[in-house]
Design a protein around this motif. Structure first.
Motif, mmCIF file in Angstrom:
data_model
loop_
_atom_site.group_PDB
_atom_site.id
_atom_site.type_symbol
_atom_site.label_atom_id
_atom_site.label_comp_id
_atom_site.label_asym_id
_atom_site.label_seq_id
_atom_site.Cartn_x
_atom_site.Cartn_y
_atom_site.Cartn_z
ATOM 1 N N GLU A 98 0.811 -1.214 0.000
ATOM 2 C CA GLU A 98 0.000 0.000 0.000
ATOM 3 C C GLU A 98 0.848 1.268 0.000
ATOM 4 O O GLU A 98 0.318 2.371 -0.173
ATOM 5 C CB GLU A 98 -0.954 -0.009 1.202
ATOM 6 C CG GLU A 98 -0.296 0.169 2.579
ATOM 7 C CD GLU A 98 0.405 -1.088 3.109
ATOM 8 O OE1 GLU A 98 0.332 -2.143 2.436
ATOM 9 O OE2 GLU A 98 1.047 -0.990 4.170
ATOM 10 N N PRO A 102 -2.141 1.967 -5.315
ATOM 11 C CA PRO A 102 -2.795 0.707 -5.699
ATOM 12 C C PRO A 102 -3.173 0.686 -7.181
ATOM 13 O O PRO A 102 -3.565 1.702 -7.749
ATOM 14 C CB PRO A 102 -4.053 0.682 -4.823
ATOM 15 C CG PRO A 102 -3.761 1.585 -3.680
ATOM 16 C CD PRO A 102 -2.850 2.647 -4.219
ATOM 17 N N ASP A 105 -8.477 -1.707 -6.988
ATOM 18 C CA ASP A 105 -9.102 -1.431 -5.686
ATOM 19 C C ASP A 105 -10.043 -2.548 -5.255
ATOM 20 O O ASP A 105 -10.769 -2.407 -4.278
ATOM 21 C CB ASP A 105 -9.797 -0.062 -5.671
ATOM 22 C CG ASP A 105 -10.907 0.032 -6.688
ATOM 23 O OD1 ASP A 105 -11.210 -0.984 -7.359
ATOM 24 O OD2 ASP A 105 -11.477 1.135 -6.828
ATOM 25 N N HIS A 108 -6.637 -8.183 -4.849
ATOM 26 C CA HIS A 108 -5.207 -8.324 -4.601
ATOM 27 C C HIS A 108 -4.673 -9.406 -5.542
ATOM 28 O O HIS A 108 -5.444 -10.141 -6.178
ATOM 29 C CB HIS A 108 -4.962 -8.708 -3.137
ATOM 30 C CG HIS A 108 -4.988 -7.543 -2.195
ATOM 31 N ND1 HIS A 108 -6.120 -6.817 -1.929
ATOM 32 C CD2 HIS A 108 -4.007 -6.970 -1.450
ATOM 33 C CE1 HIS A 108 -5.845 -5.847 -1.068
ATOM 34 N NE2 HIS A 108 -4.564 -5.917 -0.756
ATOM 35 N N ARG A 123 -4.275 -4.623 8.876
ATOM 36 C CA ARG A 123 -4.671 -3.748 9.985
ATOM 37 C C ARG A 123 -5.516 -4.477 11.008
ATOM 38 O O ARG A 123 -5.754 -3.978 12.092
ATOM 39 C CB ARG A 123 -5.478 -2.546 9.454
ATOM 40 C CG ARG A 123 -4.654 -1.562 8.670
ATOM 41 C CD ARG A 123 -5.535 -0.677 7.823
ATOM 42 N NE ARG A 123 -6.132 -1.466 6.755
ATOM 43 C CZ ARG A 123 -6.989 -1.001 5.859
ATOM 44 N NH1 ARG A 123 -7.389 0.245 5.923
ATOM 45 N NH2 ARG A 123 -7.469 -1.784 4.926
ATOM 46 N N GLU A 127 -8.240 -8.862 7.531
ATOM 47 C CA GLU A 127 -7.361 -8.493 6.422
ATOM 48 C C GLU A 127 -6.166 -9.457 6.368
ATOM 49 O O GLU A 127 -5.761 -9.904 5.297
ATOM 50 C CB GLU A 127 -6.897 -7.044 6.613
ATOM 51 C CG GLU A 127 -6.327 -6.401 5.366
ATOM 52 C CD GLU A 127 -6.093 -4.890 5.526
ATOM 53 O OE1 GLU A 127 -6.080 -4.389 6.670
ATOM 54 O OE2 GLU A 127 -5.912 -4.227 4.496
ATOM 55 N N ARG A 130 -7.381 -12.791 4.944
ATOM 56 C CA ARG A 130 -7.669 -12.702 3.500
ATOM 57 C C ARG A 130 -6.369 -12.755 2.704
ATOM 58 O O ARG A 130 -6.266 -13.455 1.696
ATOM 59 C CB ARG A 130 -8.458 -11.422 3.160
ATOM 60 C CG ARG A 130 -9.914 -11.479 3.602
ATOM 61 C CD ARG A 130 -10.764 -10.366 2.991
ATOM 62 N NE ARG A 130 -10.411 -9.031 3.445
ATOM 63 C CZ ARG A 130 -10.778 -8.489 4.611
ATOM 64 N NH1 ARG A 130 -11.494 -9.191 5.485
ATOM 65 N NH2 ARG A 130 -10.439 -7.255 4.920
ATOM 66 N N ARG A 131 -5.358 -12.049 3.170
ATOM 67 C CA ARG A 131 -4.079 -12.061 2.441
ATOM 68 C C ARG A 131 -3.440 -13.458 2.486
ATOM 69 O O ARG A 131 -2.887 -13.935 1.495
ATOM 70 C CB ARG A 131 -3.104 -11.032 3.040
ATOM 71 C CG ARG A 131 -3.559 -9.570 2.974
ATOM 72 C CD ARG A 131 -3.649 -8.996 1.568
ATOM 73 N NE ARG A 131 -4.924 -9.272 0.921
ATOM 74 C CZ ARG A 131 -6.070 -8.638 1.180
ATOM 75 N NH1 ARG A 131 -6.131 -7.655 2.062
ATOM 76 N NH2 ARG A 131 -7.174 -8.957 0.540
ATOM 77 N N LYS A 142 0.291 -2.544 8.664
ATOM 78 C CA LYS A 142 0.428 -1.439 7.711
ATOM 79 C C LYS A 142 1.018 -0.208 8.405
ATOM 80 O O LYS A 142 1.848 0.490 7.839
ATOM 81 C CB LYS A 142 -0.933 -1.107 7.103
ATOM 82 C CG LYS A 142 -1.413 -2.161 6.096
ATOM 83 C CD LYS A 142 -2.724 -1.763 5.455
ATOM 84 C CE LYS A 142 -2.989 -2.595 4.205
ATOM 85 N NZ LYS A 142 -4.284 -2.238 3.580
ATOM 86 N N ALA A 283 -2.408 3.615 4.670
ATOM 87 C CA ALA A 283 -2.895 2.315 5.140
ATOM 88 C C ALA A 283 -4.275 1.947 4.584
ATOM 89 O O ALA A 283 -4.481 0.817 4.166
ATOM 90 C CB ALA A 283 -2.882 2.259 6.666
ATOM 91 N N ARG A 285 -5.678 2.968 1.865
ATOM 92 C CA ARG A 285 -5.770 3.241 0.429
ATOM 93 C C ARG A 285 -6.692 2.309 -0.347
ATOM 94 O O ARG A 285 -6.583 1.100 -0.236
ATOM 95 C CB ARG A 285 -4.396 3.112 -0.192
ATOM 96 C CG ARG A 285 -3.678 4.420 -0.226
ATOM 97 C CD ARG A 285 -2.413 4.256 -0.970
ATOM 98 N NE ARG A 285 -1.845 5.565 -1.252
ATOM 99 C CZ ARG A 285 -0.662 5.716 -1.815
ATOM 100 N NH1 ARG A 285 0.041 4.662 -2.129
ATOM 101 N NH2 ARG A 285 -0.205 6.909 -2.045
ATOM 102 N N GLY A 286 -7.527 2.894 -1.158
ATOM 103 C CA GLY A 286 -8.403 2.087 -1.993
ATOM 104 C C GLY A 286 -9.655 1.628 -1.269
ATOM 105 O O GLY A 286 -10.565 1.095 -1.873
ATOM 106 N N MET A 287 -9.702 1.844 0.036
ATOM 107 C CA MET A 287 -10.845 1.390 0.833
ATOM 108 C C MET A 287 -11.780 2.560 1.103
ATOM 109 O O MET A 287 -11.420 3.699 0.954
ATOM 110 C CB MET A 287 -10.360 0.851 2.183
ATOM 111 C CG MET A 287 -9.497 -0.380 2.086
ATOM 112 S SD MET A 287 -10.494 -1.842 2.090
ATOM 113 C CE MET A 287 -11.151 -1.788 3.738
HETATM 114 N N1 PLP Z 1 -5.505 -2.500 1.486
HETATM 115 C C1 PLP Z 1 -5.473 -1.689 0.448
HETATM 116 C C2 PLP Z 1 -4.330 -0.753 0.337
HETATM 117 C C3 PLP Z 1 -6.496 -1.701 -0.516
HETATM 118 O O1 PLP Z 1 -6.446 -0.889 -1.567
HETATM 119 C C4 PLP Z 1 -7.564 -2.566 -0.347
HETATM 120 C C5 PLP Z 1 -8.591 -2.563 -1.349
HETATM 121 O O2 PLP Z 1 -9.542 -3.211 -1.506
HETATM 122 C C6 PLP Z 1 -7.563 -3.392 0.793
HETATM 123 C C7 PLP Z 1 -6.520 -3.337 1.665
HETATM 124 C C8 PLP Z 1 -8.684 -4.262 1.143
HETATM 125 O O3 PLP Z 1 -8.577 -5.537 0.774
HETATM 126 P P1 PLP Z 1 -9.371 -6.612 1.590
HETATM 127 O O4 PLP Z 1 -10.696 -6.041 1.974
HETATM 128 O O5 PLP Z 1 -9.478 -7.766 0.681
HETATM 129 O O6 PLP Z 1 -8.557 -6.907 2.796
#
Ligand code: PLP
Length: 288
Positions: A98, A102, A105, A108, A123, A127, A130-131, A142, A283, A285-287
């Motif tokens: 991050e 990104p 969005d 991954h 975080r 999360e 999922r990773r 993060k 941290a 970002r994209g959310m």
């Molecule tokens: N972290 C970043 C920087 C992201 O852009 C996103 C975007 O969806 C996520 C985490 C969230 O991913 P997830 O909800 O699959 O953990």
């Protein structure tokens, strides 16, 4: 499992961001267990703005040629082409990060498809799982990169470990609802319940800038430390690098940490996260 091996070996160690061969050599000499090769450390990315991308492969190769410790490199979240390019270079680890802008969005990278291991940021436990479900072999908090402010790394480490403790005392029949609430794979929730810990190592990252910060994070349960801007944005990078390595290896030896913290000069200046606009935070970002 094989891919998780290297991260296991780095437990108790420090992984340092380096932007050139000279810095990589300083990091290696100070006892870093790996270096992260990138053109700009997070505080510079922050200061310069614009789109942050994978670094020049020539720069990454030069660092790979200069040190004998593992070399990591960053690709953008979801940017599987950058990841394939880094894999082709033979880097030891890819950070789907991050800290860079990104590229996707929603998705991954499907990290299970690669020979090279990946590290990803988290975080909270959802999360993190999922990773891991996507194939990450290592995690890191993060934090809030490039700020030199430890509060977000602390928040993320506390959160993940509190959630692990809660799950480990939960009744087995409640785990599906927990997986639903965490938005995490059920099998991984079961694994955390059974073992009381994550199946991969979780390092602290994002705001670590002094030996005391490193000791704090290790005592909160980090398996090791990533330092981005904290070393080469400090007054005396060599001293800071060595002192942070010592504090990470001996996180409860406060006499020793006091010794290595003497006369270090000024740490990176930093930014108080509380004064940072939401749009400037990396941290999330994209959310949201
Ligand atoms: N972290 C970043 C920087 C992201 O852009 C996103 C975007 O969806 C996520 C985490 C969230 O991913 P997830 O909800 O699959 O953990």
């Amino acid at each position: 499992i094989v891919k998780r091996g290297m991260a296991q070996m780095q437990k108790g160690g420090v992984i340092m961001d380096v932007a050139n061969v000279e810095q990589a050599k300083v990091a290696e000499a100070a006892g870093a267990v790996a270096v992260m090769a990138l053109e700009k450390v997070p505080s510079d990315i922050r200061a310069e703005g614009g789109v942050a991308r994978m670094s020049d492969p020539a720069m990454i190769e030069a660092i790979m040629g200069a040190v004998s410790i593992p070399v990591m490199a960053k690709c953008r979240i979801g940017h599987f082409a950058e990841a394939r390019i880094l894999e082709s270079l033979g880097v030891d680890y890819i950070d789907e990060s991050e800290v860079l802008t990104p590229a996707d969005d929603n998705y991954h990278i499907d990290k299970s498809q690669y020979k090279v291991p990946f590290v990803c940021g988290c975080r909270d436990l959802g999360e993190a799982l999922r990773r891991i479900g996507e194939g990450a072999s290592m995690l890191r908090t993060k934090g809030e990169p490039g700020t030199g402010d430890i509060i977000e790394a602390v928040r993320h480490m506390q959160k993940v470990n509190q959630q692990i403790r809660q799950i480990s005392v939960e009744k087995p029949e409640n785990l599906m609802a927990i997986a639903r609430d965490l938005r995490a794979p059920y099998e991984l929730v079961q694994e955390v319940h059974a073992n009381g810990k994550l199946p991969v190592v979780n390092f602290a990252a994002g705001g670590v800038s002094t030996p005391a910060d490193a000791a704090l994070m290790m005592n909160l349960g980090a398996d090791g430390i990533f330092v981005g801007s904290g070393i080469f944005k400090s007054e005396h990078p060599e001293k800071f690098a060595k002192a942070i390595v010592t504090a990470t290896a001996h996180p409860t030896d406060y006499h020793l940490i006091a010794e290595v913290s003497k006369n270090l000069g000024s740490p990176m200046k930093g930014i108080d996260v509380a004064t940072l606009a939401d749009a400037d935070k990396m941290a999330p970002r994209g959310m949201e």
